[in-house]
Design an enzyme around this catalytic site. Structure first.
Site, PDB file in Angstrom:
ATOM      1  N   SER A 180     -19.982 -54.690  84.218  1.00 13.94           N
ATOM      2  CA  SER A 180     -18.777 -54.505  83.399  1.00 13.94           C
ATOM      3  C   SER A 180     -18.146 -53.187  83.801  1.00 13.94           C
ATOM      4  O   SER A 180     -18.824 -52.315  84.352  1.00 13.94           O
ATOM      5  CB  SER A 180     -19.177 -54.442  81.929  1.00 13.94           C
ATOM      6  OG  SER A 180     -18.119 -53.927  81.152  1.00 13.94           O
ATOM      7  N   TYR A 209     -24.829 -51.498  75.272  1.00 16.37           N
ATOM      8  CA  TYR A 209     -24.003 -52.247  76.221  1.00 16.37           C
ATOM      9  C   TYR A 209     -23.703 -51.483  77.511  1.00 16.37           C
ATOM     10  O   TYR A 209     -24.025 -51.945  78.606  1.00 16.37           O
ATOM     11  CB  TYR A 209     -22.700 -52.717  75.555  1.00 16.37           C
ATOM     12  CG  TYR A 209     -21.990 -53.753  76.387  1.00 16.37           C
ATOM     13  CD1 TYR A 209     -22.447 -55.059  76.445  1.00 16.37           C
ATOM     14  CD2 TYR A 209     -20.879 -53.429  77.152  1.00 16.37           C
ATOM     15  CE1 TYR A 209     -21.834 -56.014  77.233  1.00 16.37           C
ATOM     16  CE2 TYR A 209     -20.248 -54.375  77.945  1.00 16.37           C
ATOM     17  CZ  TYR A 209     -20.726 -55.662  77.971  1.00 16.37           C
ATOM     18  OH  TYR A 209     -20.116 -56.598  78.765  1.00 16.37           O
TER      19      TYR A 209
END
Ligand SMILES: *[C@@H]1O[C@H](CO)[C@@H](O)[C@H](O)[C@H]1NC(C)=O
Length: 353
Positions: free
Chosen positions: A189, A201
């Site tokens: 990401s 995350y």
């Protein structure tokens, strides 16, 4: 008044071009080389693997989002897709919208036994051919929120899926991939390049980046290629505001009074408001931008090492990740509200904590 015909104008341009070469030979030489290299790279980048029939691709996280769309598209292209879903429902829904030759398998990447079962299933399916592609797509975002709202369990829940699960799946599928001279596509990401939004995350995606880098360097000797996908913000289960907000409410509700006090009463509502606005502005609904990158990584003769997917990734997040920290800090501050701070909170409430 002088009238030029088209021909004269053309000659005029040619003359000027030649003159430019004489006056700035170094500049023009560099420009021409850059254009030439770009053309060569584009041609090389567009070379495609000829026949995809009989090539097996295993994709994790196919219940929804990128994985789901990729499974359908590769299946239509002629690949032999084995789609791993977390839930029975996800698997049934996917089967319902494709023909029965698309195989699904249940996989929970945090459960070693479940991974072993998937490996056995894929080994039986692929036989002596081995595996051509592994797409590590399964992931989750929540719990995500300010770091002092979180405990270790919150970090584990994300890291166990996005990083530890991905590593275990990769290691256990490596023998099949070596056999098939295959490819690994790992979904990271932009948040793995630029960390923000506390929780597991960004950490997990940063880990995916470095795991993939070392894996690529180790596996190049065995004909196994590794690509990393770095999507910007897209509308999927991972960016679902409903899930993120519900989990934030859980975190806010359990905060100890001192911490909550320093953020201020209105903080939670402001946070939701600003986050909704940021996500609305940022999230693209065209998730095929991401699956196109995954398809390129699987079908190009020379897959790229990294794919930035989406304009926000290419023009904003990835360039920002190279900027000095002070620049990134200032930009990121605008994405979320500020806590009022302990001094102001005390002044406002005239109480001591
Ligand atoms: C996945 O496996 C873990 C570990 O066995 C378990 O705690 C979790 O509930 C499972 N998740 C689902 C959705 O089945």
């Amino acid at each position: 008044m002088v009238l030029y015909t088209g021909e004269e104008e053309e000659e005029d341009y040619l003359y000027r071009f030649r003159e430019l070469w004489i006056v700035h030979p170094a500049l023009m030489g560099t420009l021409t080389s850059v254009v030439f290299l770009f053309v060569c790279w584009t041609i090389r980048d567009n070379l495609k693997v000829r026949d995809v029939r009989g090539k097996y691709v295993f994709i994790t996280g196919c219940d929804s989002g990128f994985g789901n769309l990729l499974a359908q598209r590769l299946h239509r292209k002629g690949f032999d897709v084995i789609a791993a879903c977390l839930t029975e429902k996800g698997s049934d829904d996917l089967k319902a919208c494709t023909c029965p030759t698309l195989k699904t398998v249940l996989l929970n990447v945090t459960n070693p036994k479940s991974i072993d079962n998937a490996v056995t299933f894929v080994a039986e399916e692929t036989g002596s051919k081995g595996l051509y592609g592994l797409v590590n797509n399964a992931g989750r975002a929540t719990p995500i929120g300010p770091t002092d709202w979180l405990d270790m369990e919150d970090f584990h829940r994300v890291l166990d899926v996005n990083l530890i699960g991905l590593i275990e799946v990769t290691i256990k599928f490596l023998p099949l991939l070596k056999k098939g001279q295959g490819r690994i596509v790992n979904v990271a990401s932009v948040m793995g390049r630029l960390a923000f939004g506390g929780g597991g995350y960004s950490l997990s995606k940063c880990g995916v980046e470095s795991f993939s880098d070392s894996l690529r360097r180790d596996m190049q000797h065995f004909g196994v290629k590794v690509s990393i996908i770095e999507p910007g913000f897209f509308k999927t289960g991972v960016t679902s505001l409903e899930i993120i907000e519900k989990d934030l409410q859980r975190l806010w509700n359990r905060l100890c009074p001192e911490v909550r006090f320093a953020y201020g009463d209105k903080y939670f509502d402001n946070y939701l408001k600003v986050q909704r606005l940021s996500m609305k502005t940022l999230c693209s609904s065209d998730i095929s931008k991401v699956t196109n990158c995954m398809e390129h990584a699987l079908t190009a003769i020379y897959p790229r090492t990294r794919y930035g997917a989406g304009w926000d990734a290419k023009l904003f997040w990835l360039p920002l990740s190279y900027a000095p920290a002070i620049v990134a800090d200032v930009m990121l501050q605008m994405l979320l509200p500020r806590p009022i701070g302990i001094k102001k909170a005390v002044a406002k409430n005239q109480v001591d904590v």
